[in-house]
Design an enzyme around this catalytic site. Structure first.
Site, short mmCIF file in Angstrom:
data_model
loop_
_atom_site.label_atom_id
_atom_site.label_comp_id
_atom_site.label_asym_id
_atom_site.label_seq_id
_atom_site.Cartn_x
_atom_site.Cartn_y
_atom_site.Cartn_z
N LYS A 137 -115.17 -16.56 -1.35
CA LYS A 137 -114.00 -16.63 -2.23
C LYS A 137 -113.82 -18.03 -2.82
O LYS A 137 -113.60 -18.19 -4.02
CB LYS A 137 -112.71 -16.24 -1.47
N ARG A 155 -102.76 -11.99 2.36
CA ARG A 155 -103.58 -11.67 3.54
C ARG A 155 -102.91 -10.62 4.42
O ARG A 155 -103.48 -10.25 5.45
CB ARG A 155 -103.78 -12.94 4.36
N ARG A 182 -121.91 -23.52 7.51
CA ARG A 182 -121.06 -24.01 6.42
C ARG A 182 -120.57 -25.44 6.67
O ARG A 182 -120.24 -25.81 7.78
CB ARG A 182 -119.87 -23.07 6.30
N ARG A 186 -115.46 -27.17 9.34
CA ARG A 186 -114.11 -26.70 9.64
C ARG A 186 -113.99 -26.33 11.12
O ARG A 186 -114.88 -25.67 11.66
CB ARG A 186 -113.77 -25.48 8.77
N ARG A 190 -110.87 -14.78 13.57
CA ARG A 190 -110.58 -14.61 12.13
C ARG A 190 -111.07 -13.25 11.62
O ARG A 190 -110.40 -12.63 10.79
CB ARG A 190 -111.23 -15.76 11.34
P1 AMP Z 1 -109.15 -19.95 4.48
O1 AMP Z 1 -109.51 -21.33 4.07
O2 AMP Z 1 -108.67 -19.09 3.35
O3 AMP Z 1 -110.22 -19.27 5.31
O4 AMP Z 1 -107.86 -20.09 5.45
C1 AMP Z 1 -107.95 -20.85 6.65
C2 AMP Z 1 -106.78 -20.51 7.55
O5 AMP Z 1 -105.54 -20.84 6.90
C3 AMP Z 1 -106.62 -19.06 7.95
O6 AMP Z 1 -107.47 -18.68 9.04
C4 AMP Z 1 -105.15 -18.99 8.33
O7 AMP Z 1 -104.90 -19.60 9.59
C5 AMP Z 1 -104.53 -19.89 7.26
N1 AMP Z 1 -104.18 -19.12 6.04
C6 AMP Z 1 -104.74 -19.23 4.81
N2 AMP Z 1 -104.19 -18.38 3.94
C7 AMP Z 1 -103.24 -17.71 4.64
C8 AMP Z 1 -102.33 -16.67 4.30
N3 AMP Z 1 -102.30 -16.14 3.05
N4 AMP Z 1 -101.49 -16.21 5.27
C9 AMP Z 1 -101.50 -16.73 6.50
N5 AMP Z 1 -102.35 -17.71 6.91
C10 AMP Z 1 -103.21 -18.19 5.98
#
Ligand code: AMP
Length: 223
Positions: free
Chosen positions: A13, A88, A127, A161, A172
């Protein structure tokens, strides 16, 4: 043009959102990037957010919804935005509909990057990201063009990360399956969801997304 990119962790994404941003001049809104900035701020709230993210769980809906509501009202979103990592959960999807209606906006496309579980694990394990601008790379599939230098901002510093550790990755995926997948029917029922094969190489995925974006808006009107 307002777009949602959906897909499990590691589906690409962020990589694809950055490409759409460059090509179409619309802004990428990554809730993960926003939260990582909050987590790095050193405030008490930031420390709480970091603990949630590192464990692979979701930050509470209210926090995220308020963040996006404020963000889409900013002037740089007027030409459109790509939501990357939001919504989400079903309550987030419902709140998004309400806030779009309040701002007089509509969704043009909701695109799901479809990737199988084995590919996702393989991708997340290799990654790494630029420490300055967050551009995403991979040890085997997507190295920077000049070794050790970020293609986007030229920084020589990269990080892995914390939530790409195997324990957090498992959490996740489980969170995605339990809390995020239920939003797919939400958009399918509205006839707005398009699936793209996210296993293909990065350029092929971009080409498929571009063909969706150049088709008539998937939605007939405000959702
Ligand atoms: P990402 O970089 O999109 O994989 O997001 C990393 C982490 O941020 C996720 O595993 C969640 O802990 C938090 N996070 C990101 N977007 C959301 C969302 N829309 N709702 C809740 N937690 C989020």
């Amino acid at each position: 043009m307002n777009i949602i990119l959906l897909g499990p962790p590691g589906s690409g994404k962020g990589t694809q959102a950055k490409r759409i941003e460059q090509r179409h001049g619309i802004v990428q809104l990554s809730t993960g990037d926003m939260l990582r900035a909050t987590a790095a701020s050193g405030t008490e709230f930031g420390t709480r957010v970091k603990a949630i993210m590192d464990s692979g769980q979701l930050v509470p809906d209210d926090t995220i919804i308020e963040m996006i509501n404020d963000r889409i009202a900013q002037p740089d979103c007027r030409r459109g935005f790509i939501l990357d990592g939001f919504p989400r959960t079903v309550p987030q999807a419902e709140a998004l509909d309400a806030m779009l209606a309040r701002h007089g906006l509509k969704l043009d496309h909701v695109i799901l990057l479809d990737v199988d579980a084995a590919t996702l694990v393989d991708r997340l394990s290799g990654r790494f990201t630029c420490n300055r601008c967050g551009a995403s790379y991979h040890e085997r599939y997507n190295q920077p063009r000049r070794e050790g230098i970020c293609d986007v901002c030229g920084s020589p510093e990269f990080v892995r990360r914390a939530d790409d550790r195997p324990e957090a990755v498992t959490a996740r995926f489980e969170v995605y399956r339990r809390q995020t997948e239920p939003i797919l029917p939400y958009y399918t029922e509205r006839g707005i969801l398009r699936r793209v094969d996210g296993v293909a190489d990065i350029d092929a995925v971009t080409a498929e997304i571009e063909s969706v974006l150049s088709s008539a808006s998937s939605s007939g009107g405000p959702v």
